[in-house]
Design a protein around this motif. Structure first.
Motif, PDB file in Angstrom:
ATOM      1  N   LYS A   1      36.271  35.434  21.463  1.00  0.00           N
ATOM      2  CA  LYS A   1      35.184  36.139  20.781  1.00  0.00           C
ATOM      3  C   LYS A   1      34.300  35.179  19.990  1.00  0.00           C
ATOM      4  CE  LYS A   1      34.864  40.474  21.749  1.00  0.00           C
ATOM      5  NZ  LYS A   1      33.575  40.957  22.345  1.00  0.00           N
ATOM      6  N   GLU A   2      34.908  34.140  19.477  1.00  0.00           N
ATOM      7  CA  GLU A   2      34.149  33.143  18.712  1.00  0.00           C
ATOM      8  C   GLU A   2      33.257  32.309  19.627  1.00  0.00           C
ATOM      9  OE1 GLU A   2      35.075  29.064  16.174  1.00  0.00           O
ATOM     10  OE2 GLU A   2      36.660  30.560  16.403  1.00  0.00           O
ATOM     11  N   LEU A   3      33.795  31.935  20.796  1.00  0.00           N
ATOM     12  CA  LEU A   3      33.046  31.093  21.724  1.00  0.00           C
ATOM     13  C   LEU A   3      32.024  31.879  22.542  1.00  0.00           C
ATOM     14  CD1 LEU A   3      35.927  28.795  23.053  1.00  0.00           C
ATOM     15  CD2 LEU A   3      34.222  28.258  21.317  1.00  0.00           C
ATOM     16  N   PHE A   4      32.400  33.125  22.893  1.00  0.00           N
ATOM     17  CA  PHE A   4      31.523  33.965  23.715  1.00  0.00           C
ATOM     18  C   PHE A   4      31.340  35.330  23.050  1.00  0.00           C
ATOM     19  CE2 PHE A   4      33.993  31.223  26.678  1.00  0.00           C
ATOM     20  CZ  PHE A   4      32.949  30.433  27.142  1.00  0.00           C
ATOM     21  N   PRO A   5      30.646  35.379  21.920  1.00  0.00           N
ATOM     22  CA  PRO A   5      30.570  36.613  21.128  1.00  0.00           C
ATOM     23  C   PRO A   5      29.852  37.769  21.812  1.00  0.00           C
ATOM     24  CG  PRO A   5      29.044  34.955  20.286  1.00  0.00           C
ATOM     25  CD  PRO A   5      29.901  34.261  21.291  1.00  0.00           C
ATOM     26  N   GLU A   6      29.023  37.473  22.795  1.00  0.00           N
ATOM     27  CA  GLU A   6      28.228  38.527  23.434  1.00  0.00           C
ATOM     28  C   GLU A   6      28.921  39.132  24.660  1.00  0.00           C
ATOM     29  OE1 GLU A   6      24.292  37.139  24.276  1.00  0.00           O
ATOM     30  OE2 GLU A   6      24.091  36.091  22.375  1.00  0.00           O
ATOM     31  N   LEU A   7      30.109  38.634  24.983  1.00  0.00           N
ATOM     32  CA  LEU A   7      30.750  39.053  26.229  1.00  0.00           C
ATOM     33  C   LEU A   7      31.913  40.018  25.999  1.00  0.00           C
ATOM     34  CD1 LEU A   7      30.806  35.660  28.184  1.00  0.00           C
ATOM     35  CD2 LEU A   7      28.991  37.375  28.044  1.00  0.00           C
ATOM     36  N   ASN A   8      32.062  40.939  26.935  1.00  0.00           N
ATOM     37  CA  ASN A   8      33.163  41.902  26.942  1.00  0.00           C
ATOM     38  C   ASN A   8      34.031  41.585  28.157  1.00  0.00           C
ATOM     39  OD1 ASN A   8      34.775  44.115  26.364  1.00  0.00           O
ATOM     40  ND2 ASN A   8      33.409  45.580  27.359  1.00  0.00           N
ATOM     41  N   VAL A   9      35.227  41.055  27.913  1.00  0.00           N
ATOM     42  CA  VAL A   9      36.025  40.451  28.988  1.00  0.00           C
ATOM     43  C   VAL A   9      37.163  41.370  29.440  1.00  0.00           C
ATOM     44  CG1 VAL A   9      37.333  38.410  29.675  1.00  0.00           C
ATOM     45  CG2 VAL A   9      35.496  38.192  27.999  1.00  0.00           C
ATOM     46  N   TYR A  10      37.353  41.452  30.769  1.00  0.00           N
ATOM     47  CA  TYR A  10      38.430  42.216  31.392  1.00  0.00           C
ATOM     48  C   TYR A  10      39.244  41.291  32.294  1.00  0.00           C
ATOM     49  CZ  TYR A  10      35.433  46.172  30.098  1.00  0.00           C
ATOM     50  OH  TYR A  10      34.648  47.066  29.407  1.00  0.00           O
ATOM     51  N   CYS A  11      40.548  41.488  32.315  1.00  0.00           N
ATOM     52  CA  CYS A  11      41.438  40.699  33.177  1.00  0.00           C
ATOM     53  C   CYS A  11      41.873  41.545  34.367  1.00  0.00           C
ATOM     54  CB  CYS A  11      42.667  40.235  32.396  1.00  0.00           C
ATOM     55  SG  CYS A  11      42.307  39.125  31.034  1.00  0.00           S
ATOM     56  N   ALA A  12      41.538  41.104  35.570  1.00  0.00           N
ATOM     57  CA  ALA A  12      41.901  41.840  36.779  1.00  0.00           C
ATOM     58  C   ALA A  12      43.334  41.515  37.179  1.00  0.00           C
ATOM     59  CB  ALA A  12      40.939  41.498  37.906  1.00  0.00           C
TER      60      ALA A  12
ATOM     61  N   PRO B   1      49.707  34.241  35.207  1.00  0.00           N
ATOM     62  CA  PRO B   1      48.596  33.489  34.602  1.00  0.00           C
ATOM     63  C   PRO B   1      48.595  33.572  33.079  1.00  0.00           C
ATOM     64  CG  PRO B   1      47.805  35.520  35.599  1.00  0.00           C
ATOM     65  CD  PRO B   1      49.254  35.409  35.972  1.00  0.00           C
ATOM     66  N   ALA B   2      49.449  32.776  32.458  1.00  0.00           N
ATOM     67  CA  ALA B   2      49.589  32.795  31.001  1.00  0.00           C
ATOM     68  C   ALA B   2      48.283  32.432  30.321  1.00  0.00           C
ATOM     69  CB  ALA B   2      50.691  31.822  30.577  1.00  0.00           C
ATOM     70  N   GLY B   3      47.572  31.443  30.863  1.00  0.00           N
ATOM     71  CA  GLY B   3      46.311  31.037  30.271  1.00  0.00           C
ATOM     72  C   GLY B   3      45.273  32.133  30.301  1.00  0.00           C
ATOM     73  N   MET B   4      45.260  32.925  31.372  1.00  0.00           N
ATOM     74  CA  MET B   4      44.290  34.011  31.483  1.00  0.00           C
ATOM     75  C   MET B   4      44.475  35.032  30.367  1.00  0.00           C
ATOM     76  SD  MET B   4      43.814  37.005  34.367  1.00  0.00           S
ATOM     77  CE  MET B   4      43.368  35.968  35.743  1.00  0.00           C
ATOM     78  N   PHE B   5      45.723  35.525  30.230  1.00  0.00           N
ATOM     79  CA  PHE B   5      45.962  36.562  29.235  1.00  0.00           C
ATOM     80  C   PHE B   5      46.024  35.987  27.823  1.00  0.00           C
ATOM     81  CE2 PHE B   5      47.118  38.688  33.129  1.00  0.00           C
ATOM     82  CZ  PHE B   5      46.601  39.967  32.928  1.00  0.00           C
ATOM     83  N   GLY B   6      46.426  34.702  27.723  1.00  0.00           N
ATOM     84  CA  GLY B   6      46.429  34.069  26.413  1.00  0.00           C
ATOM     85  C   GLY B   6      45.027  33.895  25.855  1.00  0.00           C
ATOM     86  N   CYS B   7      44.047  33.654  26.749  1.00  0.00           N
ATOM     87  CA  CYS B   7      42.659  33.455  26.312  1.00  0.00           C
ATOM     88  C   CYS B   7      41.833  34.730  26.322  1.00  0.00           C
ATOM     89  CB  CYS B   7      41.980  32.419  27.217  1.00  0.00           C
ATOM     90  SG  CYS B   7      42.562  30.731  26.984  1.00  0.00           S
ATOM     91  N   PHE B   8      42.060  35.597  27.321  1.00  0.00           N
ATOM     92  CA  PHE B   8      41.167  36.730  27.515  1.00  0.00           C
ATOM     93  C   PHE B   8      41.823  38.096  27.311  1.00  0.00           C
ATOM     94  CE2 PHE B   8      39.832  33.315  30.554  1.00  0.00           C
ATOM     95  CZ  PHE B   8      38.707  32.912  29.860  1.00  0.00           C
ATOM     96  N   GLY B   9      43.168  38.140  27.167  1.00  0.00           N
ATOM     97  CA  GLY B   9      43.861  39.418  27.063  1.00  0.00           C
ATOM     98  C   GLY B   9      44.287  39.785  25.659  1.00  0.00           C
ATOM     99  N   ASN B  10      43.743  39.119  24.646  1.00  0.00           N
ATOM    100  CA  ASN B  10      44.108  39.438  23.269  1.00  0.00           C
ATOM    101  C   ASN B  10      43.028  38.922  22.321  1.00  0.00           C
ATOM    102  OD1 ASN B  10      45.148  36.775  21.753  1.00  0.00           O
ATOM    103  ND2 ASN B  10      45.722  36.638  23.921  1.00  0.00           N
ATOM    104  N   ASP B  11      43.113  39.296  21.066  1.00  0.00           N
ATOM    105  CA  ASP B  11      42.099  38.913  20.088  1.00  0.00           C
ATOM    106  C   ASP B  11      42.561  37.786  19.168  1.00  0.00           C
ATOM    107  OD1 ASP B  11      40.338  40.782  21.080  1.00  0.00           O
ATOM    108  OD2 ASP B  11      40.968  42.359  19.698  1.00  0.00           O
ATOM    109  N   HIS B  12      43.637  37.095  19.551  1.00  0.00           N
ATOM    110  CA  HIS B  12      44.103  35.954  18.765  1.00  0.00           C
ATOM    111  C   HIS B  12      43.658  34.627  19.374  1.00  0.00           C
ATOM    112  CE1 HIS B  12      46.574  37.884  15.681  1.00  0.00           C
ATOM    113  NE2 HIS B  12      46.919  38.756  16.606  1.00  0.00           N
ATOM    114  N   SER B  13      42.851  34.698  20.426  1.00  0.00           N
ATOM    115  CA  SER B  13      42.296  33.483  21.010  1.00  0.00           C
ATOM    116  C   SER B  13      40.900  33.267  20.422  1.00  0.00           C
ATOM    117  CB  SER B  13      42.217  33.612  22.535  1.00  0.00           C
ATOM    118  OG  SER B  13      41.129  34.443  22.912  1.00  0.00           O
TER     119      SER B  13
END
Length: 326
Positions: free
Chosen positions: A125-136, A110-122
């Motif tokens: 954080k800008e779109l969902f600043p209040e959320l703390n995201v984990y990838c299962a 799932p490239a899109g999953m880790f590309g969007c939620f598994g790093n800080d270069h997506s």
């Protein structure tokens, strides 16, 4: 070499590494420990690490351990820019509740999953600043010495029920568990064509959401299936072999064909855009012991919202507007 061409090559190398890292990094991790233990004067370090890893074995089930350096590593910028990967928000998600993101489709990886939620270069954080995201992700990734630290470092947690329930505990707020619900079974269908997803008989994620009172959010990654080609139609010998192996090791040994960096074919994914669209939240009540009827109710609602999300955005982000739910 032209600067722009050089940039493209760096991006391609980073994208190729995404695939081979899941083959090479585990071997390098075990090899490094073996080398230090038997061929250096620091064998005690390997012993101490293994002892520590043993006592730390529950961490992937208790929210993991993010490492900011790994999430900010420049590699991820090149990786995201290669396709490119884009995150699209359709509704606000506030930090006063927890969310279970149902990510579709799984793809080869799932490239899109880790590309969007598994790093800080997506733009997460800008779109969902209040959320703390984990990838299962699969348990097996956390059973490999050293490699487990990398997986947790980028925000990975075990995809087990215990792990997801811990992150979505209602005593915490603003947590998100991103789960590729179709899993290994769906990776078989990760090839250009109709979007085939596995959902009809997947109800465990709904039960967890109800038990924890976490909102369900459909997420669809347009272009995820276009990153590799596979030549394993259902009923073929390769398909049957892959299914047989999956029953024993928990994931399918795929034979994906992508592009090469200097040749036509290789393990690098095709640089096809991946647009990850996050839908609106489905509010779910907390029911410690949900009945089959209650689970079915919210499974149906999630399925309908996912289909709506796909239909609303397919014309913008894909040339193939067919969605097949299995």
């Amino acid at each position: 070499m032209d600067v722009q061409v050089k940039e493209k090559y760096i991006q391609a190398v980073c994208a190729a590494y995404w695939m081979v890292s899941y083959l090479i990094l585990p071997l390098l991790s075990v090899g490094l420990l073996f080398y230090v233990a038997f061929f250096t004067a620091y064998s005690h370090l390997s012993f101490l690490y293994m002892c520590w890893a043993y006592f730390d074995k529950e961490t992937p089930y208790k929210g993991g351990r993010k490492i900011p350096f790994l999430r900010k590593f420049l590699y991820w910028k090149y990786f995201n820019d290669y396709f490119p990967i884009q995150l699209i928000k359709t509704a606000d998600l506030n930090g006063d509740k927890n969310y279970l993101f149902g990510y579709y489709p799984h793809g080869v990886l799932p490239a899109g999953m880790f590309g969007c939620f598994g790093n800080d270069h997506s733009s997460c954080k800008e779109l969902f600043p209040e959320l703390n995201v984990y990838c299962a992700t699969l348990d097996i990734n956390f059973n490999i010495p050293v490699f487990r630290e990398y997986c947790m470092g980028i925000g990975g947690i075990s995809s087990s029920k215990e792990s997801i329930k811990y992150v979505l505990d209602d005593k915490k707020k603003g947590n998100v568990a991103v789960l590729a619900i179709g899993g290994a079974a769906e990776s078989f269908y990760a090839t250009p064509g109709p979007y085939r997803i596995v959902l009809k008989n997947r109800r465990g994620f709904v039960k967890i959401a109800l038990e924890q009172g976490a909102s369900l959010v459909p997420v669809f990654a347009f272009g995820e299936i276009d990153l590799y080609k596979q030549y394993n139609p259902p009923g073929s010998k390769l398909y049957k072999f892959q299914n047989a192996i999956k029953k024993y090791i928990g994931f399918a040994p795929l034979v994906p064909v992508g592009r090469g960096i200097f040749i036509n074919k290789g393990l690098a994914p095709f640089n096809s855009p991946v647009n990850v669209v996050v839908g609106k939240a489905i509010d779910v009540p907390k029911i410690p012991y949900p009945t089959d009827e209650e689970i079915e109710k919210y499974h149906t609602q999630f399925s309908e919202e996912l289909i709506t999300l796909f239909n609303e955005h397919k014309d913008k982000y894909t040339e193939n507007g067919e969605l097949v739910i299995q």
